[in-house]
Scaffold this motif. Structure first.
Motif, short mmCIF file in Angstrom:
data_model
loop_
_atom_site.label_atom_id
_atom_site.label_comp_id
_atom_site.label_asym_id
_atom_site.label_seq_id
_atom_site.Cartn_x
_atom_site.Cartn_y
_atom_site.Cartn_z
N VAL A 166 -5.40 5.66 0.06
CA VAL A 166 -6.74 5.62 -0.56
C VAL A 166 -7.04 6.95 -1.24
N VAL A 167 -6.77 8.04 -0.56
CA VAL A 167 -7.05 9.36 -1.13
C VAL A 167 -6.23 9.59 -2.40
N TRP A 168 -4.93 9.28 -2.34
CA TRP A 168 -4.09 9.45 -3.52
C TRP A 168 -4.55 8.53 -4.65
N GLY A 169 -4.93 7.31 -4.31
CA GLY A 169 -5.43 6.39 -5.33
C GLY A 169 -6.72 6.89 -5.96
N TRP A 170 -7.59 7.47 -5.13
CA TRP A 170 -8.85 8.03 -5.63
C TRP A 170 -8.56 9.18 -6.60
N LEU A 171 -7.64 10.07 -6.20
CA LEU A 171 -7.28 11.19 -7.08
C LEU A 171 -6.67 10.69 -8.39
N ALA A 172 -5.82 9.68 -8.30
CA ALA A 172 -5.21 9.11 -9.51
C ALA A 172 -6.27 8.50 -10.40
N SER A 173 -7.28 7.86 -9.80
CA SER A 173 -8.34 7.25 -10.62
C SER A 173 -9.17 8.32 -11.32
N SER A 191 4.96 8.54 7.59
CA SER A 191 6.28 7.98 7.32
C SER A 191 6.30 6.47 7.12
N PHE A 192 5.16 5.81 7.18
CA PHE A 192 5.11 4.36 6.94
C PHE A 192 4.74 4.12 5.48
N ILE A 193 5.74 4.14 4.62
CA ILE A 193 5.54 4.04 3.17
C ILE A 193 4.76 2.78 2.76
N PRO A 194 5.07 1.61 3.32
CA PRO A 194 4.30 0.42 2.90
C PRO A 194 2.79 0.58 3.15
N GLY A 195 2.43 1.29 4.20
CA GLY A 195 1.02 1.51 4.49
C GLY A 195 0.34 2.35 3.43
N ALA A 196 1.05 3.33 2.89
CA ALA A 196 0.48 4.16 1.83
C ALA A 196 0.26 3.33 0.56
N PHE A 197 1.25 2.52 0.22
CA PHE A 197 1.09 1.65 -0.95
C PHE A 197 -0.04 0.65 -0.73
N ALA A 198 -0.14 0.11 0.49
CA ALA A 198 -1.22 -0.83 0.80
C ALA A 198 -2.58 -0.15 0.67
N GLY A 199 -2.69 1.08 1.15
CA GLY A 199 -3.96 1.81 1.04
C GLY A 199 -4.38 2.01 -0.40
N THR A 200 -3.43 2.39 -1.24
CA THR A 200 -3.73 2.56 -2.66
C THR A 200 -4.11 1.23 -3.30
N ALA A 201 -3.36 0.20 -2.96
CA ALA A 201 -3.61 -1.11 -3.56
C ALA A 201 -5.00 -1.65 -3.18
N VAL A 202 -5.39 -1.50 -1.92
CA VAL A 202 -6.71 -2.02 -1.55
C VAL A 202 -7.82 -1.19 -2.18
N PHE A 203 -7.59 0.10 -2.35
CA PHE A 203 -8.59 0.92 -3.05
C PHE A 203 -8.76 0.43 -4.48
N PHE A 249 -12.26 0.57 -6.76
CA PHE A 249 -12.44 2.00 -6.49
C PHE A 249 -13.64 2.30 -5.60
N ALA A 250 -13.93 1.40 -4.66
CA ALA A 250 -15.02 1.60 -3.70
C ALA A 250 -14.47 2.38 -2.51
N PHE A 251 -14.59 3.71 -2.58
CA PHE A 251 -13.93 4.59 -1.61
C PHE A 251 -14.38 4.33 -0.17
N TRP A 252 -15.65 4.53 0.13
CA TRP A 252 -16.11 4.43 1.52
C TRP A 252 -16.04 3.02 2.08
N PRO A 253 -16.39 1.99 1.33
CA PRO A 253 -16.20 0.64 1.88
C PRO A 253 -14.73 0.34 2.20
N THR A 254 -13.82 0.86 1.38
CA THR A 254 -12.40 0.66 1.63
C THR A 254 -11.97 1.40 2.89
N VAL A 255 -12.39 2.65 3.02
CA VAL A 255 -12.04 3.44 4.20
C VAL A 255 -12.58 2.78 5.47
N LEU A 256 -13.84 2.35 5.43
CA LEU A 256 -14.44 1.72 6.60
C LEU A 256 -13.66 0.47 7.01
#
Length: 173
Positions: free
Chosen positions: A60-67, A100-112, A117-124
């Motif tokens: 999510v954080v990396w996706g936010w920065l990319a956005s 180290s769980f790469i799929p989780g990072a991609f999933a976090g970015t994808a859901v963001f 780009f709803a940061f806090w609702p996504t994090v919650l």
């Protein structure tokens, strides 16, 4: 089949409860299911909780920065370059054990991205989903133990024989 009865019951009940509560409160229902799946995919238990949630949140954080970068640059191909760098970062951060769980990072970015780009609702929703994973794992184990101890099943009974590894041939007469 019986080995999955406990987790099936716990996931089913908690999924129904989460859906009802999240809809009533206007939360992002589907995002929690992604984090929940990451919990199990990352191994479940304490490890699945830590690695799944940490990777989801980093995504999510990396996706936010990319956005933010994408909103400020406007040349042809900029988005492709940003996604290239983002995908690279999501992979190399896996050198840190917690991430180290790469799929989780991609999933976090994808859901963001999927929540527009709803940061806090996504994090919650990701945090709730990881907690639901943890709860369903614990409840599933308890339910499974109760099922295994139910009438007709005794710890002193022999275990069912394993399936044969190869073709079974009739015994010689």
């Amino acid at each position: 089949m019986k080995n999955y009865l406990g987790v099936g019951i716990s996931v089913g009940v908690l999924a129904g409860l989460w859906t009802q509560v999240s809809v009533q409160l206007g939360l992002v229902t589907w995002v929690a299911f992604i984090a929940w799946a990451c919990f199990f995919a990352a191994g479940g238990g304490a490890t699945g909780f830590r690695k799944g949630l940490a990777a989801n949140l980093s995504g999510v954080v990396w996706g936010w920065l990319a956005s933010l970068v994408a909103a400020r640059v406007g040349f042809p191909g900029a988005l492709a370059i940003i996604v290239t760098v983002l995908a690279f970062v999501l992979c190399v951060q896996a050198a840190a054990p917690l991430l180290s769980f790469i799929p989780g990072a991609f999933a976090g970015t994808a859901v963001f991205f999927g929540t527009s780009f709803a940061f806090w609702p996504t994090v919650l929703a990701l945090v709730v989903g990881a907690c639901l994973g943890w709860a369903s794992g614990i409840l599933g184990e308890r339910i499974q133990k109760a099922v295994d101890r139910s009438p007709g099943t005794s710890p002193s009974e022999p275990a069912e024989p394993a399936e044969p590894a190869g073709p079974v041939t009739p015994a010689a007469a």
